[in-house]
Design an enzyme around this catalytic site. Structure first.
Site, mmCIF file in Angstrom:
data_model
loop_
_atom_site.group_PDB
_atom_site.id
_atom_site.type_symbol
_atom_site.label_atom_id
_atom_site.label_comp_id
_atom_site.label_asym_id
_atom_site.label_seq_id
_atom_site.Cartn_x
_atom_site.Cartn_y
_atom_site.Cartn_z
ATOM 1 N N GLY A 253 0.713 -1.282 -0.274
ATOM 2 C CA GLY A 253 -0.038 -0.074 -0.085
ATOM 3 C C GLY A 253 0.850 1.388 0.026
ATOM 4 O O GLY A 253 2.138 1.443 0.426
ATOM 5 N N ASN B 43 -10.260 -6.588 14.425
ATOM 6 C CA ASN B 43 -9.395 -7.578 13.734
ATOM 7 C C ASN B 43 -7.882 -6.865 13.630
ATOM 8 O O ASN B 43 -7.802 -5.766 13.168
ATOM 9 C CB ASN B 43 -9.781 -7.694 12.395
ATOM 10 C CG ASN B 43 -8.963 -8.310 11.263
ATOM 11 O OD1 ASN B 43 -7.982 -9.012 11.729
ATOM 12 N ND2 ASN B 43 -9.287 -7.878 9.905
ATOM 13 N N GLY C 270 -6.717 -4.296 -2.840
ATOM 14 C CA GLY C 270 -7.282 -4.578 -1.599
ATOM 15 C C GLY C 270 -6.200 -5.916 -0.959
ATOM 16 O O GLY C 270 -5.570 -6.311 -1.556
ATOM 17 N N TYR D 110 39.399 22.366 16.115
ATOM 18 C CA TYR D 110 38.785 21.642 15.279
ATOM 19 C C TYR D 110 40.033 20.659 14.774
ATOM 20 O O TYR D 110 41.249 21.144 14.177
ATOM 21 C CB TYR D 110 38.425 22.448 13.973
ATOM 22 C CG TYR D 110 38.282 21.876 12.770
ATOM 23 C CD1 TYR D 110 37.160 20.653 12.485
ATOM 24 C CD2 TYR D 110 38.961 21.719 11.701
ATOM 25 C CE1 TYR D 110 36.767 20.077 11.598
ATOM 26 C CE2 TYR D 110 38.652 20.883 10.451
ATOM 27 C CZ TYR D 110 37.685 20.082 10.639
ATOM 28 O OH TYR D 110 37.465 19.369 9.538
ATOM 29 N N ARG E 288 -3.162 7.804 3.971
ATOM 30 C CA ARG E 288 -3.289 8.539 5.530
ATOM 31 C C ARG E 288 -2.321 9.082 5.990
ATOM 32 O O ARG E 288 -2.307 9.998 6.799
ATOM 33 C CB ARG E 288 -4.510 7.644 6.284
ATOM 34 C CG ARG E 288 -5.741 7.375 5.629
ATOM 35 C CD ARG E 288 -6.374 6.184 6.565
ATOM 36 N NE ARG E 288 -5.993 4.832 5.983
ATOM 37 C CZ ARG E 288 -6.501 3.829 6.541
ATOM 38 N NH1 ARG E 288 -7.338 3.773 7.264
ATOM 39 N NH2 ARG E 288 -6.090 2.732 5.824
ATOM 40 N N GLY F 9 -11.237 -3.240 11.549
ATOM 41 C CA GLY F 9 -12.502 -4.185 11.122
ATOM 42 C C GLY F 9 -13.125 -4.824 12.438
ATOM 43 O O GLY F 9 -12.125 -4.845 13.416
ATOM 44 N N ASP G 227 2.027 -2.777 8.660
ATOM 45 C CA ASP G 227 1.872 -1.534 9.380
ATOM 46 C C ASP G 227 1.577 -1.802 10.827
ATOM 47 O O ASP G 227 0.989 -0.986 11.332
ATOM 48 C CB ASP G 227 0.729 -0.857 8.794
ATOM 49 C CG ASP G 227 -0.611 -1.266 8.536
ATOM 50 O OD1 ASP G 227 -0.728 -2.388 8.905
ATOM 51 O OD2 ASP G 227 -1.383 -0.375 8.129
HETATM 52 C C1 UD1 Z 1 -6.972 -3.683 7.983
HETATM 53 C C2 UD1 Z 1 -8.141 -4.683 7.713
HETATM 54 C C3 UD1 Z 1 -8.793 -4.659 9.179
HETATM 55 C C4 UD1 Z 1 -8.016 -4.583 10.345
HETATM 56 C C5 UD1 Z 1 -6.749 -3.638 10.145
HETATM 57 C C6 UD1 Z 1 -5.822 -3.847 11.318
HETATM 58 C C7 UD1 Z 1 -8.616 -5.166 5.514
HETATM 59 C C8 UD1 Z 1 -9.829 -4.873 4.324
HETATM 60 N N1 UD1 Z 1 -8.923 -4.492 6.836
HETATM 61 O O1 UD1 Z 1 -7.392 -2.253 7.580
HETATM 62 O O2 UD1 Z 1 -9.903 -5.372 9.153
HETATM 63 O O3 UD1 Z 1 -8.589 -4.193 11.554
HETATM 64 O O4 UD1 Z 1 -6.071 -3.811 9.030
HETATM 65 O O5 UD1 Z 1 -4.716 -2.918 11.214
HETATM 66 O O6 UD1 Z 1 -7.823 -6.205 5.405
HETATM 67 N N2 UD1 Z 1 -1.823 -3.747 1.457
HETATM 68 C C9 UD1 Z 1 -1.368 -4.105 0.250
HETATM 69 N N3 UD1 Z 1 -2.211 -4.338 -0.647
HETATM 70 C C10 UD1 Z 1 -3.479 -3.726 -0.766
HETATM 71 C C11 UD1 Z 1 -4.137 -3.047 0.261
HETATM 72 C C12 UD1 Z 1 -3.302 -3.037 1.366
HETATM 73 O O7 UD1 Z 1 -0.274 -4.749 0.266
HETATM 74 O O8 UD1 Z 1 -4.131 -3.560 -1.920
HETATM 75 C C13 UD1 Z 1 -1.220 -3.728 2.822
HETATM 76 C C14 UD1 Z 1 -0.981 -2.374 3.197
HETATM 77 O O9 UD1 Z 1 0.259 -1.757 2.800
HETATM 78 C C15 UD1 Z 1 -0.974 -2.526 4.884
HETATM 79 C C16 UD1 Z 1 -1.645 -3.650 4.967
HETATM 80 O O10 UD1 Z 1 -2.093 -4.203 3.591
HETATM 81 O O11 UD1 Z 1 0.352 -2.704 5.041
HETATM 82 C C17 UD1 Z 1 -3.122 -3.369 5.515
HETATM 83 O O12 UD1 Z 1 -3.784 -2.273 4.733
HETATM 84 P P1 UD1 Z 1 -4.512 -1.217 5.347
HETATM 85 O O13 UD1 Z 1 -5.059 -0.280 4.003
HETATM 86 O O14 UD1 Z 1 -3.474 -0.324 6.334
HETATM 87 O O15 UD1 Z 1 -5.721 -1.842 5.893
HETATM 88 P P2 UD1 Z 1 -6.743 -1.018 7.153
HETATM 89 O O16 UD1 Z 1 -7.415 -0.162 6.644
HETATM 90 O O17 UD1 Z 1 -5.683 -0.697 8.201
HETATM 91 MG MG MG Z 2 -3.649 -0.339 8.613
#
Ligand code: UD1
Ligand code: MG
Length: 457
Positions: free
Chosen positions: A12, A170, A78, A366, A16, A140, A103
């Site tokens: 990602g 989650n 996603g 120095y 934000r 989530g 993250d």
């Molecule tokens: C996600 C979970 C949520 C959980 C939360 C915990 C989903 C849909 N939601 O939300 O249920 O409570 O983490 O912190 O999974 N990423 C990719 N490819 C993508 C999208 C994301 O590699 O297409 C990676 C991001 O870089 C990140 C991780 O997946 O490291 C989570 O993505 P993020 O967008 O932070 O999900 P949250 O909204 O935090």
């Molecule tokens: Mg996250």
């Protein structure tokens, strides 16, 4: 034990964060978030770690190196779509796959081990790591049925008012039966508020197929923080900082004010060293025993011996021996080697210099691009003139030399063993062994001169 695999989601952008730097590379206590995750996972006996990369792919790969395999997610559709990218590497393999978000830098190996165990004991197809937290906004939510069994996960944005009141979240870490995971992923749709393929939907899919889906709820809710913005980043930093400081204190380091002491993740500190407030110790620094560091000092990638004192000073990429006394207000710049029993006093700057055992530069100097032998005394205000505006040159000061105050040593120049330089000299030629060099205008006293000028009324 079953085969273990890991998938780390790190593709990602991190919208934000509002940053040029890709989210998972933002440091927490000096180490990129995704590196924290990999460092923990490495303790778990995992056969293959696959990191999903996309935004900043080369940088993430450069950071993690060969500790992971990589799968490219070209478009970020996603978290389910992200895991799908590991299909070629993992599909069909027998074993358990842990999925962790890049993250969540605070997650510990012990907690991941616990979820593996729970998953195996319950012979589950999927196990979610959950936590109860005071402010679940953004996460989530875990939806359980009347019997308390997990039904599905609903994302915050898709949740009803009632679902948003649920405070079990989650954490983004899961164990899956590897084969079941890749089968179920094929059935995930993107019909939701964000139009994304959600990994949490796999839970509902498996549940509907009658498979065993469980949750492992951890009390260590601080570990589960997902960093999506700078506010959470500062929170992660605070938690990691106190975790690091606590472990040093348990190992015998005194930290006078832990809330005001900043020690990065990979620093090593010996027993009975005392750290005073306002101190930052960064990078792969190694500090010996019985040292005194601080207050208000910055130490970045330095190796320091035992019983060394560094007060109100900064030191970077250098090696500093034992029983050395530095500061207050000294600056040790990169590539310096300071041997044992050296004194570097107030307002002294050292750059790319070797300082031999027992040598001193006590005030206002120095010393750059220099090789200083042992038992050398550099008088107050003396400097190396190392730069002619174009090139840098070396100054050599051999063992036992005494440099009088306020001398300029114009490099390239060698001050040989045991010699003396008279105070106020500007030395441009080599000084032979045991010689006295005087390089300044002779003093002339004009008797009665003041009277003659008739300046005194
Ligand atoms: C996600 C979970 C949520 C959980 C939360 C915990 C989903 C849909 N939601 O939300 O249920 O409570 O983490 O912190 O999974 N990423 C990719 N490819 C993508 C999208 C994301 O590699 O297409 C990676 C991001 O870089 C990140 C991780 O997946 O490291 C989570 O993505 P993020 O967008 O932070 O999900 P949250 O909204 O935090
Ligand atoms: Mg996250």
């Amino acid at each position: 034990m079953s085969n273990r695999y890991a998938v780390i989601l790190a593709a990602g952008q991190g919208t934000r964060m509002k940053s040029k730097l890709y989210k998972v590379l933002h440091p927490v206590c000096g180490k990129p978030m995704v590196q924290h995750v990999v460092d923990q996972i490495t303790n778990l006996n995992i056969k293959e770690i696959v990191t999903i990369i996309g935004h900043g792919a080369e940088m993430v790969q450069a950071q993690l190196g060969d500790r992971s395999l990589y799968a490219l997610q070209k478009e970020q559709l996603g978290t389910a779509h992200a895991v799908m990218q590991a299909q070629d590497m993992l599909e069909g393999k027998e074993g358990i796959t842990i999925v962790v978000c890049g993250d969540t830098p605070l997650i510990k190996a012990e907690t991941m081990e616990a979820i593996f165990k729970h998953h195996e004991e319950l012979k589950a197809k999927a196990t979610i790591l959950t936590a109860k937290i005071d402010n679940p906004t953004g996460y989530g939510r875990i939806i359980r049925n009347e019997e308390g069994l997990v039904e599905k996960i609903v994302e915050h944005k898709d949740a009803s008012e009632k679902e948003r009141k649920i405070n079990e979240i989650n954490t983004g870490t899961y164990c899956f039966d590897n084969r079941a995971l890749f089968e179920a992923l094929k059935n995930v749709s993107n019909e939701n508020v964000q139009g994304e393929y959600y990994l949490p939907d796999v839970i509902e899919i498996l549940k509907k197929q009658g498979e065993v889906v469980t949750a492992y709820q951890t009390d260590e809710f601080e570990e589960t923080l997902g960093v999506n913005d700078r506010v959470a980043l500062a929170e992660a930093e605070r938690i990691m900082r106190s975790r690091i400081n606590e472990s040093h204190m348990r190992n015998g380091v005194t930290i006078i004010d832990p809330a005001n002491t900043y020690i990065e993740a990979d620093v090593q500190i010996g027993q009975d060293t005392v750290i005073y407030p306002g101190t930052m110790i960064k990078g792969q620094s190694i500090i010996g025993t019985e040292c005194i560091i601080g207050p208000n000092s910055e130490i970045d990638v330095c190796e320091i011996g035992n019983e060394t004192v560094i007060r109100q000073s900064a030191a970077f990429n250098s090696s500093i021996g034992s029983n050395v006394n530095i500061g207050p207000f000294a600056h040790i710049r990169p590539d310096s080697t300071i041997l044992d029993d050296v004194k570097i006093g107030n307002f002294v700057e050292i750059k790319k210099a070797v300082f031999g055992k027992g040598s001193k530069a006590s005030h206002l100097s120095y010393i750059g691009d220099a090789e200083v032998g042992s038992d050398v005394n550099i008088g107050c205000g003396s400097i190396t003139v190392n730069y002619d505006g174009k090139n840098k040159f070396l100054t050599k000061i051999e063992d036992g030399v005494f440099i009088g105050c306020n001398s300029n040593l114009v490099a390239p120049v060698t001050i040989k063993k045991g010699s003396y330089v008279a105070a106020g000299s500007t030395i441009t030629k080599n000084v032979p062994e045991e010689a006295l060099a005087i390089a300044r205008a002779k003093q002339v006293n004009k008797e009665g001169y003041v009277e003659k000028l008739n300046l005194k009324k």
